[in-house]
Scaffold this motif. Sequence first.
Motif, short mmCIF file in Angstrom:
data_model
loop_
_atom_site.label_atom_id
_atom_site.label_comp_id
_atom_site.label_asym_id
_atom_site.label_seq_id
_atom_site.Cartn_x
_atom_site.Cartn_y
_atom_site.Cartn_z
N TRP A 272 13.46 81.50 70.38
CA TRP A 272 12.24 82.11 70.87
C TRP A 272 12.57 83.10 71.98
N SER A 273 11.81 84.18 72.05
CA SER A 273 11.93 85.06 73.20
C SER A 273 11.43 84.32 74.44
N VAL A 274 11.76 84.85 75.61
CA VAL A 274 11.41 84.17 76.86
C VAL A 274 9.90 83.95 76.98
N ASP A 275 9.10 84.93 76.53
CA ASP A 275 7.65 84.79 76.63
C ASP A 275 7.03 84.08 75.43
N GLY A 276 7.84 83.73 74.44
CA GLY A 276 7.35 83.00 73.27
C GLY A 276 6.63 83.85 72.24
N GLY A 277 6.60 85.18 72.43
CA GLY A 277 5.89 86.03 71.49
C GLY A 277 6.69 86.43 70.27
N TRP A 278 8.01 86.29 70.34
CA TRP A 278 8.88 86.73 69.26
C TRP A 278 9.93 85.66 68.94
N ILE A 279 10.47 85.75 67.73
CA ILE A 279 11.59 84.91 67.32
C ILE A 279 12.77 85.83 67.03
N LEU A 280 13.88 85.59 67.71
CA LEU A 280 15.11 86.34 67.47
C LEU A 280 15.99 85.52 66.55
N PHE A 281 16.71 86.18 65.66
CA PHE A 281 17.61 85.46 64.77
C PHE A 281 18.72 86.39 64.29
N GLN A 282 19.75 85.78 63.77
CA GLN A 282 20.88 86.54 63.23
C GLN A 282 20.78 86.62 61.72
N SER A 283 21.33 87.69 61.19
CA SER A 283 21.48 87.78 59.74
C SER A 283 22.56 86.80 59.30
N SER A 284 22.54 86.43 58.03
CA SER A 284 23.51 85.45 57.54
C SER A 284 24.94 85.97 57.63
N SER A 285 25.11 87.29 57.68
CA SER A 285 26.45 87.85 57.83
C SER A 285 26.97 87.70 59.25
N GLY A 286 26.07 87.38 60.19
CA GLY A 286 26.47 87.22 61.57
C GLY A 286 26.79 88.51 62.28
N THR A 287 26.31 89.63 61.75
CA THR A 287 26.65 90.94 62.32
C THR A 287 25.46 91.66 62.93
N GLN A 288 24.23 91.17 62.69
CA GLN A 288 23.04 91.84 63.20
C GLN A 288 22.09 90.87 63.87
N LEU A 289 21.42 91.35 64.91
CA LEU A 289 20.37 90.59 65.57
C LEU A 289 19.03 91.19 65.15
N LEU A 290 18.12 90.34 64.69
CA LEU A 290 16.81 90.77 64.23
C LEU A 290 15.72 90.03 65.00
N CYS A 291 14.48 90.47 64.81
CA CYS A 291 13.37 89.79 65.44
C CYS A 291 12.14 89.87 64.55
N VAL A 292 11.26 88.93 64.73
CA VAL A 292 9.97 88.92 64.04
C VAL A 292 8.96 88.31 65.00
N ARG A 293 7.75 88.85 65.01
CA ARG A 293 6.75 88.30 65.90
C ARG A 293 6.41 86.88 65.48
N SER A 294 5.96 86.08 66.41
CA SER A 294 5.73 84.67 66.11
C SER A 294 4.66 84.45 65.06
N ASP A 295 3.81 85.47 64.82
CA ASP A 295 2.81 85.36 63.75
C ASP A 295 3.35 85.85 62.41
N GLY A 296 4.64 86.19 62.36
CA GLY A 296 5.26 86.62 61.12
C GLY A 296 5.21 88.11 60.86
N GLU A 297 4.66 88.87 61.78
CA GLU A 297 4.54 90.32 61.61
C GLU A 297 5.69 91.06 62.31
N PHE A 298 5.85 92.34 61.93
CA PHE A 298 6.77 93.27 62.60
C PHE A 298 8.23 92.80 62.58
N LEU A 299 8.71 92.47 61.40
CA LEU A 299 10.14 92.16 61.24
C LEU A 299 10.94 93.44 61.47
N SER A 300 11.96 93.37 62.31
CA SER A 300 12.76 94.57 62.58
C SER A 300 14.17 94.19 63.02
#
Length: 318
Positions: A272-300
């Motif tokens: 979780w991001s510090v404010d709890g609004g986003w979820i950060l995660f890694q790609s399965s390749s372990g080479t990229q950091l991604l995020c998605v809003r906690s409501d499932g929107e705005f994957l980037s």
Amino acid sequence: MLGALEVDTMRMMRRATILLFVLSVFSLHSLGQDAPTNCSAADALKKPCPMLLLFQGYADGQPQSAIATLDSNGISRISNRPLGLSSGELSHDGKLIAFDNCQHETRGIYVARVDVDSSPDDWRLVTPIVVPTEHTVCSWPRWSPDDRKISYKHPVDHLLHIVSVDGTGDTPLKNAAASTWHTWSPQGDRIIFDRGGGGHRLLFSVNMAGEVQPVTSADDFGKCESWAPDWSPDGKHVVFTSCDGKLYTISPEGKDLRPIATRPYRAYSPRWSVDGGWILFQSSSGTQLLCVRSDGEFLSIIGDLPFRGGPISVGPLH
């Protein structure tokens, strides 16, 4: 052999060193725990607010750790940290790192300051870990919500242990035999952990009395495992990943299971991001950091990771 006076003197010196470190820790905690993030409510809906990141992974076959900043420019200000072989964890105030150095002769849970480009001489031993061989799996420590205690999986009895940051009271948590990952509730009264192996990990909750309750069931995922839990800052949700490569959230009581869309990416190591609004995660390749809003929107995609592989930890900027 050392005389009794010499032994007593060494003990007094070690206690004094621990006391000085604990006092410095508490003074750090009193300095701006609610650090400004320069992030408006409108901005927080579009992208994660600036925060501190701790990365672990491998470069050229060697374990690496680094502190970095996540801001409007993506991942920046990368600074390597020599933290040993295992996964470190940022304290909730973003000023300390707890880690297992995973070195057989000096094995233990250590603490280092974030704002010092420290060498092993600057580390502070919280609790030693005595293991029979040097090939025992490393522990992944976690901070209690008030940053006064550290939990870790002991590599010998496989139970979660809780120890005060001053090194006192290292105590196993009854019935909490864990696999790898665990996460504290914001209230500090429970820990959710994964247990199992060979593709059969599931999530369980344990209170401080050692009473264990299941959180996930293999039937929820077509006999697929669930693991890598992280408790949201508001205490309402736990995010985790499954062997189907998806992210899910669930209530701490094991209800309201909800998938988080991450296609076309397979997700790993969610935080979780510090404010709890986003979820950060890694790609399965372990080479990229991604995020998605906690409501499932705005994957980037946030950006490329400095190392390939290991998990991340997050903390506030100061």
